[in-house]
Design an enzyme around this catalytic site. Structure first.
Site, PDB file in Angstrom:
ATOM      1  N   LYS A 122      -5.676   2.140   3.782  1.00 52.02           N
ATOM      2  CA  LYS A 122      -6.353   3.031   2.838  1.00 52.02           C
ATOM      3  C   LYS A 122      -7.563   2.319   2.245  1.00 52.02           C
ATOM      4  O   LYS A 122      -7.724   1.110   2.421  1.00 52.02           O
ATOM      5  CB  LYS A 122      -5.400   3.426   1.686  1.00 52.02           C
ATOM      6  CG  LYS A 122      -4.165   4.225   2.106  1.00 52.02           C
ATOM      7  CD  LYS A 122      -4.482   5.663   2.471  1.00 52.02           C
ATOM      8  CE  LYS A 122      -3.251   6.428   2.898  1.00 52.02           C
ATOM      9  NZ  LYS A 122      -2.773   6.044   4.256  1.00 52.02           N
ATOM     10  N   SER A 125      -5.359   9.246   8.664  1.00 48.83           N
ATOM     11  CA  SER A 125      -5.763   9.411   7.271  1.00 48.83           C
ATOM     12  C   SER A 125      -7.061   8.682   6.921  1.00 48.83           C
ATOM     13  O   SER A 125      -7.578   8.840   5.837  1.00 48.83           O
ATOM     14  CB  SER A 125      -4.646   8.928   6.331  1.00 48.83           C
ATOM     15  OG  SER A 125      -4.558   7.523   6.344  1.00 48.83           O
TER      16      SER A 125
END
Lengths: 422, 158
Positions: B117, B80
């Site tokens: 993230k 991701s």
């Protein structure tokens, strides 16, 4: 007034280290087991609340573990040692000097910081330790180590301190000293505590206020120094007592029981090596060595046998090879075939500093042996424990410890680092 | 390194106070005869021309991990953050002492699970934002804790 000393102590240290990398352990009862998964040596607050005591054997806890979903971990010293380095690094800028007392306790010399609000100073240090390592701590501040230790226990026990107790504050000192049981004072052993309570001395405050002469009569110069420390007069009792131990022991339980003599000797040799290393690092020699081993006492249906033999070391020595030879003499006498031994160890008694050792009349030159031992320690220190071993220790080490629930070496092995989902 | 110390020019103090001179300035008779002229150990053959310029080899680990006491190595699992140049299997250096700022790549605990993230501030709220197609933003609420700031990435090719 002597400069302030602080003791910073990590809360439930082993459990806190486990939680740093495993969030599933946060907020649930956790216990960490001793070497070989024997008994509980660290408990989270939740586990303490369930009545689990320090040293409870794991096989007595099975029901509780199942019933309350207690998380159990084997001890992971690679992790705890690395986290200790980090904790100390986080404290360094807050003190002039420090002395590591144990894996989770460090004394800090706060000389030069007296002018500051030391409670705020200690809280800033705790915040830095928590930020760098996630590990929660408590701090005790006082004029002596004994008082700092006491202050730390108070900070840990009473939430009203908010993690920091400063015993230099008169009100705090009065309250803490009169609530603190004499048997819990650092350095007061069980026997001394009984003598003191017989005299009506029940608290740290009463111990502090007893006449020095009486203290000396009851507990020799050691107790006298301790009383002085409680009065805020630093004595070197702390440094003096620790390395000059009366005796030491290296004992382990075996992962798989040992049934034959040579394998037993392999294990015992290893313990004798370790004991010799410990002696040499403290500059001590021993006068007596005891070898012992026994079967599993918790399985009474199996054949039971246990024995120990004491061997006099003459001249007194810290030479690992001499210790191994003595361990073998003891083991040969005590050995019986046909039993499954699950625990063995060696104990050393009557320790003296090497330079105070009584000389014997016909003494061999020990310089060569000293050099050999020095080289052995250097090799094992540099390349890892048991790189250089004596042949009797063997090379396979089947008696390696049991540690079935050990967490990974999160911070010291690149193959075991924590993963992060991306 | 000791060799740099040893090869410093020999300075001989004279009897007059505050008067030190370099060797070649000193009249020969003032030089005590036991002063060695060359302290560098020179076996037969030519001295190494690099002798005075020896330095430590580059330590990539020290360069990458500037603050070892507060830094932790972690391994990435998942894709991701490919847009940020962080791939599956990469090693990260995560510094807990570095305050997480918006725009930084962070390790966060989301319901207790470590997640990688980018920290963003959008419309008055903080978010954990992935940098690849097919992954959702995560709103930072009481179930999210920022664990540390990513300060380095390491990868072996081949």
């Amino acid at each position: 007034m002597s400069p302030p000393i602080a003791l910073i102590d990590c809360n439930n240290y082993y459990v806190s280290c486990e939680r740093a990398f495993d969030a599933s352990l946060v907020g649930v009862p956790v216990i960490v087991l001793s070497n070989n998964d024997g008994c509980a040596i660290a408990r989270s607050a939740e586990a303490k609340a369930l009545g689990i005591k320090m040293g409870d054997p794991i096989h007595h806890l099975r029901d509780k573990v199942r019933q309350h979903g207690i998380q159990v971990r084997s001890s992971n010293y690679a992790l705890y040692g690395d986290m200790q380095r980090r904790v100390i690094a986080a404290c360094e800028s807050f003190a002039r000097d420090f002395e590591i007392y144990s894996i989770d306790e460090t004394f800090l010399d706060l000389a030069g910081f007296e002018g500051r609000d030391l409670v705020a100073h200690a809280n800033a240090m705790r915040a830095q330790v928590q930020l760098w390592t996630t590990i929660p701590t408590c701090v005790g501040i006082a004029e002596t180590k004994t008082l700092a230790k006491l202050a730390n226990a108070a900070a840990k026990k009473n939430p009203q301190f908010g993690g920091v107790a400063d015993l230099r504050d008169d009100d705090v000192r009065r309250d803490v000293m009169h609530a603190f049981a004499v048997g819990d004072v650092w350095g007061v052993g069980g026997a001394t505590a009984r003598k003191l309570t017989d005299l009506g001395i029940h608290t740290a405050g009463a111990l502090r206020d007893m006449p020095m002469k009486q203290a000396r009569a009851i507990g020799t110069v050691i107790l006298e120094r301790l009383v002085a420390e409680l009065r805020g007069v630093p004595s070197n009792a702390v440094e003096a007592v620790e390395p000059r131990r009366k005796g030491m022991a290296v004992t382990r339980s075996f992962g798989t029981p040992i049934c034959d003599f040579e394998r037993m000797m392999g294990a015992l040799s290893q313990y004798a090596m370790r004991a010799g290393e410990k002696l040499r690092s403290h500059g001590l020699v021993a006068a007596r060595l005891t070898t012992f081993f026994h079967t599993n006492k918790h399985k009474p249906d199996r054949p039971q046998y246990g024995a120990s033999r004491m061997v006099t070391l003459h001249p007194m020595t810290n030479d690992s090879l001499e210790l191994i030879a003595a361990a073998r003499r003891g083991a040969e006498k005590a050995w019986r075939d046909g039993f499954a031994y699950t625990k063995a160890g060696i104990m050393l008694d009557d320790l003296l500093p090497e330079d105070e050792r009584p000389r014997t009349l016909f003494e061999e030159d020990t310089a060569k042996r000293d050099r050999l031992m020095g080289a052995l320690d250097a090799i094992n220190g540099k390349f890892g424990t048991w790189t250089a071993v004596t042949a009797s220790q063997g090379f396979k080490r089947e008696w390696k410890m049991r540690s079935e629930m050990r967490s990974p070496a999160w911070t010291t092995d690149i193959g075991q680092v924590p993963t992060v989902r991306a | 390194m000791s060799s740099t110390n040893r090869s410093r020019p020999v300075v001989v103090p004279l009897n007059r106070p505050n008067d030190a001179l370099r060797l070649h300035d000193v009249p020969f008779e003032l030089v005590p005869c036991e002063v060695p002229f060359f302290l560098v150990h020179t076996p037969a053959g030519f001295p190494s021309p690099a002798q005075d310029d020896m330095q430590e080899p580059i330590d990539l680990g020290a360069w990458l991990v500037e603050h070892p006491a507060a830094s932790y190595i972690m391994r990435v699992e998942g894709r991701s953050m490919a847009g940020a140049g962080i791939n599956d299997g990469d090693l990260l250096v995560v510094n807990r002492a570095k305050a997480p700022r918006t725009g930084a790549v962070v390790v966060a605990l989301v319901h207790g699970e470590r997640t990688l993230k980018r920290l963003r501030y959008i419309d008055g709220r903080h978010w954990l934002v992935p940098e690849a197609e097919g992954f959702a933003d995560i709103l930072i609420d009481e179930h999210v804790e920022i664990w540390g700031t990513v300060v380095g990435v390491a990868r072996k090719m081949v």
